[in-house]
Design a protein around this motif. Structure first.
Motif, mmCIF file in Angstrom:
data_model
loop_
_atom_site.group_PDB
_atom_site.id
_atom_site.type_symbol
_atom_site.label_atom_id
_atom_site.label_comp_id
_atom_site.label_asym_id
_atom_site.label_seq_id
_atom_site.Cartn_x
_atom_site.Cartn_y
_atom_site.Cartn_z
ATOM 1 N N ASN A 185 70.090 68.017 53.732
ATOM 2 C CA ASN A 185 70.184 67.337 52.449
ATOM 3 C C ASN A 185 70.195 65.823 52.605
ATOM 4 O OD1 ASN A 185 70.171 69.329 50.370
ATOM 5 N ND2 ASN A 185 72.120 70.063 51.150
ATOM 6 N N ARG A 186 70.756 65.332 53.686
ATOM 7 C CA ARG A 186 70.668 63.898 53.953
ATOM 8 C C ARG A 186 69.212 63.475 54.117
ATOM 9 N NH1 ARG A 186 75.536 65.164 56.689
ATOM 10 N NH2 ARG A 186 77.298 63.952 55.859
ATOM 11 N N PHE A 202 65.972 56.246 42.485
ATOM 12 C CA PHE A 202 66.940 55.964 43.542
ATOM 13 C C PHE A 202 68.252 56.620 43.175
ATOM 14 C CE2 PHE A 202 70.451 53.288 45.192
ATOM 15 C CZ PHE A 202 70.238 53.497 46.543
ATOM 16 N N MET A 203 68.771 57.439 44.103
ATOM 17 C CA MET A 203 70.077 58.065 43.952
ATOM 18 C C MET A 203 70.923 57.729 45.171
ATOM 19 S SD MET A 203 69.218 61.870 42.418
ATOM 20 C CE MET A 203 68.210 62.355 43.831
ATOM 21 N N THR A 204 72.221 57.785 45.011
ATOM 22 C CA THR A 204 73.128 57.548 46.129
ATOM 23 C C THR A 204 73.704 58.877 46.613
ATOM 24 O OG1 THR A 204 74.790 57.028 44.438
ATOM 25 C CG2 THR A 204 73.792 55.186 45.590
ATOM 26 N N PRO A 205 74.137 58.910 47.877
ATOM 27 C CA PRO A 205 74.758 60.131 48.398
ATOM 28 C C PRO A 205 76.190 60.268 47.915
ATOM 29 C CG PRO A 205 74.776 58.429 50.081
ATOM 30 C CD PRO A 205 74.028 57.865 48.907
ATOM 31 N N GLU A 234 66.718 61.029 51.582
ATOM 32 C CA GLU A 234 65.854 59.943 52.075
ATOM 33 C C GLU A 234 64.427 60.127 51.569
ATOM 34 O OE1 GLU A 234 66.215 57.161 54.174
ATOM 35 O OE2 GLU A 234 68.329 57.383 53.622
ATOM 36 N N LYS A 235 63.950 61.346 51.580
ATOM 37 C CA LYS A 235 62.583 61.611 51.113
ATOM 38 C C LYS A 235 62.450 61.355 49.613
ATOM 39 C CE LYS A 235 61.509 65.137 54.613
ATOM 40 N NZ LYS A 235 61.211 66.587 54.821
ATOM 41 N N ILE A 236 63.451 61.775 48.860
ATOM 42 C CA ILE A 236 63.405 61.557 47.405
ATOM 43 C C ILE A 236 63.346 60.069 47.098
ATOM 44 C CG2 ILE A 236 64.704 61.783 45.260
ATOM 45 C CD1 ILE A 236 65.815 64.449 46.377
ATOM 46 N N ASN A 237 64.240 59.305 47.722
ATOM 47 C CA ASN A 237 64.269 57.869 47.458
ATOM 48 C C ASN A 237 63.017 57.169 47.982
ATOM 49 O OD1 ASN A 237 66.723 58.003 46.137
ATOM 50 N ND2 ASN A 237 67.938 57.488 47.941
ATOM 51 N N THR A 268 63.229 50.970 44.761
ATOM 52 C CA THR A 268 63.887 50.175 45.798
ATOM 53 C C THR A 268 62.859 49.727 46.825
ATOM 54 O OG1 THR A 268 64.431 52.150 47.114
ATOM 55 C CG2 THR A 268 66.122 51.341 45.585
ATOM 56 N N CYS A 269 63.188 48.650 47.515
ATOM 57 C CA CYS A 269 62.369 48.162 48.626
ATOM 58 C C CYS A 269 62.985 48.670 49.926
ATOM 59 C CB CYS A 269 62.314 46.641 48.629
ATOM 60 S SG CYS A 269 61.394 45.955 50.026
ATOM 61 N N ARG A 270 62.175 49.202 50.807
ATOM 62 C CA ARG A 270 62.703 49.811 52.027
ATOM 63 C C ARG A 270 62.264 49.072 53.294
ATOM 64 N NH1 ARG A 270 64.818 54.432 50.209
ATOM 65 N NH2 ARG A 270 65.018 55.447 52.234
ATOM 66 N N ASP A 271 61.515 47.988 53.132
ATOM 67 C CA ASP A 271 61.053 47.226 54.300
ATOM 68 C C ASP A 271 61.172 45.742 53.989
ATOM 69 O OD1 ASP A 271 59.882 46.123 56.505
ATOM 70 O OD2 ASP A 271 57.872 46.931 56.121
ATOM 71 N N PHE A 272 62.154 45.087 54.629
ATOM 72 C CA PHE A 272 62.378 43.658 54.404
ATOM 73 C C PHE A 272 61.869 42.816 55.566
ATOM 74 C CE2 PHE A 272 64.923 45.308 51.156
ATOM 75 C CZ PHE A 272 65.928 46.123 51.670
ATOM 76 N N SER A 273 61.079 43.396 56.438
ATOM 77 C CA SER A 273 60.686 42.700 57.662
ATOM 78 C C SER A 273 59.866 41.445 57.381
ATOM 79 C CB SER A 273 59.901 43.645 58.578
ATOM 80 O OG SER A 273 58.749 44.146 57.917
ATOM 81 N N ALA A 274 59.261 41.358 56.196
ATOM 82 C CA ALA A 274 58.467 40.174 55.864
ATOM 83 C C ALA A 274 59.339 38.955 55.598
ATOM 84 C CB ALA A 274 57.593 40.463 54.643
#
Length: 476
Positions: free
Chosen positions: A425-426, A439-442, A430-433, A51-57
């Protein structure tokens, strides 16, 4: 074709049209470069961050220019500005939601569907309706349903398919007591009662859209430690109801524990109390292809309507939903579209009269291509492999000193957590993803926060499980 462009007498809008005709002349090159771009993305999905985590560009507020620059320039801009910021959801380690990975045949069918751009409303002047009819018959075969009893339509997804189940069910309930909801509105059947134990979020949304109300369904208990409908509670609530119309929503593969309701017993209750049975089998329908688990679906052939999806386990591109019913005439009553220009004497199904959209994408073609290319055995191989992968991850978690299974994997979903509290765990998820390796969902299961890994892609292989485990271990 020789097209003259940029003439002094041309207006700006004429120049824009000339760009389109210029592009038509360059179409071969455009398609080649598009293919190269797509090929690079597809082939690179194994190694991309999932996944992409920074869309600021990317600046969504940037205004549209008046002067275009043609398709080749737009492709270059897409390569630079958009593709680097996308999720590799077609790849083997995207375990969020239930996301298929688009097989090559399905991709080819989807591209063809765009190129030929059929408005798949019905049989007038095109074979598209006959293709959709064949695809629906084939889908019934994959799901173990008799095609002589079930018919249906392809939709945009399970949300619309669930909506059709509610709409058709409400109409059927009205007809049983002599009122016509389609003609006279929901007010003629004010005492409709909907029963559900674990309705999917899309079904709750549809309760709002239909005007039934998000909070207006009767909550049925689940069995202890399960998402499966408690039959005794459903029986008691149906018996206590004096509503003239009743709809029961059952599950064939819940979103978390992938639990299956006892559909035979629920069908018996619906028959006894005059209720419409809708089964949400968004991905679970195709477990019929796994002989180790096909028994989970016993009784589904008695459903009045069924929801499923093609863009989940069948691995065709978004969007592709499936709606099947034993009461196609009721569905067509609810979804008829009237206009002089729609009149036709052509033989075949008018799919415009079976769903929400009047204008419809030719989404049968990607399914047709995939089924033609890989057959029953190809899809069965995906389902069996994904279930085995979920079991493998579950076995690893079960013996891990820092992790705990929340539920034994039954299908393609593994739910687990660490030994910390919910807040820890939350942060851990975040660290795992953030590793970019998966990528996993909660999820919340039995009151506990956890991680949900859904194996749905044809591309996932044994070495991906090694990468997944290593990534999780790296942040523990």
């Amino acid at each position: 074709m020789n097209v003259v462009t940029n003439r002094a007498s041309d207006s700006p809008t004429d120049n824009a049209r000339h760009l389109m005709f210029d592009d038509l002349e360059k179409l071969g090159r455009i398609l080649v470069e598009t293919g190269d771009l797509a090929h690079g993305f597809v082939q690179g999905a194994d190694d991309m961050d999932v996944t992409c985590r920074d869309f600021s560009a990317f600046d969504p507020s940037r205004p549209l220019s008046g002067q275009g620059s043609g398709t080749l320039d737009a492709l270059r801009a897409a390569k630079e500005e958009i593709l680097p910021l996308l999720a590799a959801s077609i790849g083997p380690r995207y375990l969020g939601f239930v996301t298929g990975g688009t097989t090559p045949a399905a991709l080819a069918g989807d591209w063809l569907a765009s190129a030929i751009d059929q408005n798949a409303t019905g049989p007038e002047g095109s074979v598209n309706a006959a293709v959709e009819e064949q695809v629906i018959n084939w889908l019934c075969d994959l799901g173990g349903l008799p095609s002589d009893r079930f018919d249906g339509v392809l939709t945009t997804g399970a949300t619309v398919s669930n909506l059709l189940g509610l709409v058709a069910g409400r109409q059927w309930c009205g007809e049983r007591v002599g009122v016509n909801v389609d003609a006279d509105g929901a007010g003629v059947l004010p005492d409709l009662e909907v029963f559900a134990a674990t309705p999917h979020a899309s079904m709750v949304k549809d309760l709002s859209i239909t005007g039934i109300g998000r909070n207006s369904f009767t909550k049925v208990a689940t069995l202890p430690g399960s998402e499966e409908t408690d039959l005794d509670d459903l029986r008691a609530k149906l018996k206590a109801s004096d509503a003239r119309g009743k709809i029961v929503i059952a599950s064939a593969g819940t979103v978390n524990a992938t639990d299956f309701d006892d559909l035979t017993a629920i069908a018996d209750l619906c028959a006894a109390y005059g209720a419409w049975l809708h089964v949400d089998a968004a991905f679970g329908l195709f477990v019929a292809l796994d002989d180790r688990r096909a028994h989970f679906l016993a009784g589904i052939d008695r459903a009045d309507s069924i929801t499923s999806d093609g863009h989940k386990w069948l691995n065709v591109p978004y969007d592709c939903g499936i709606f099947l019913t034993r009461h196609i005439s009721v569905l067509e009553t609810c979804c008829r579209a009237f206009a002089p220009y729609l009149a036709t004497k052509a033989e075949g199904n008018s799919y415009i009269n079976r769903g929400v959209e009047n204008s419809r994408r030719f989404r049968a073609l990607p399914l047709w291509m995939a089924m033609k290319a890989y057959g029953r055995d190809g899809f069965a191989a995906i389902i069996r492999a994904n279930c085995d992968q979920a079991a493998d991850l579950g076995a690893w978690v079960r013996t891990h000193e820092k992790l705990e299974l929340l539920s034994e994997p039954k299908l393609n979903v593994t739910m687990f957590t660490s030994l910390g509290d919910d807040d820890q765990n939350r942060a851990l998820l975040e660290k795992i993803n953030a590793t970019g390796k998966l990528f996993m969902t909660p999820t919340i299961y039995n009151g506990r926060f956890g991680f949900r890994a859904a194996f749905s892609s044809w591309r996932t292989q044994d070495h991906d499980l090694v990468i997944i485990k290593q990534a999780i271990d790296s942040v523990l």
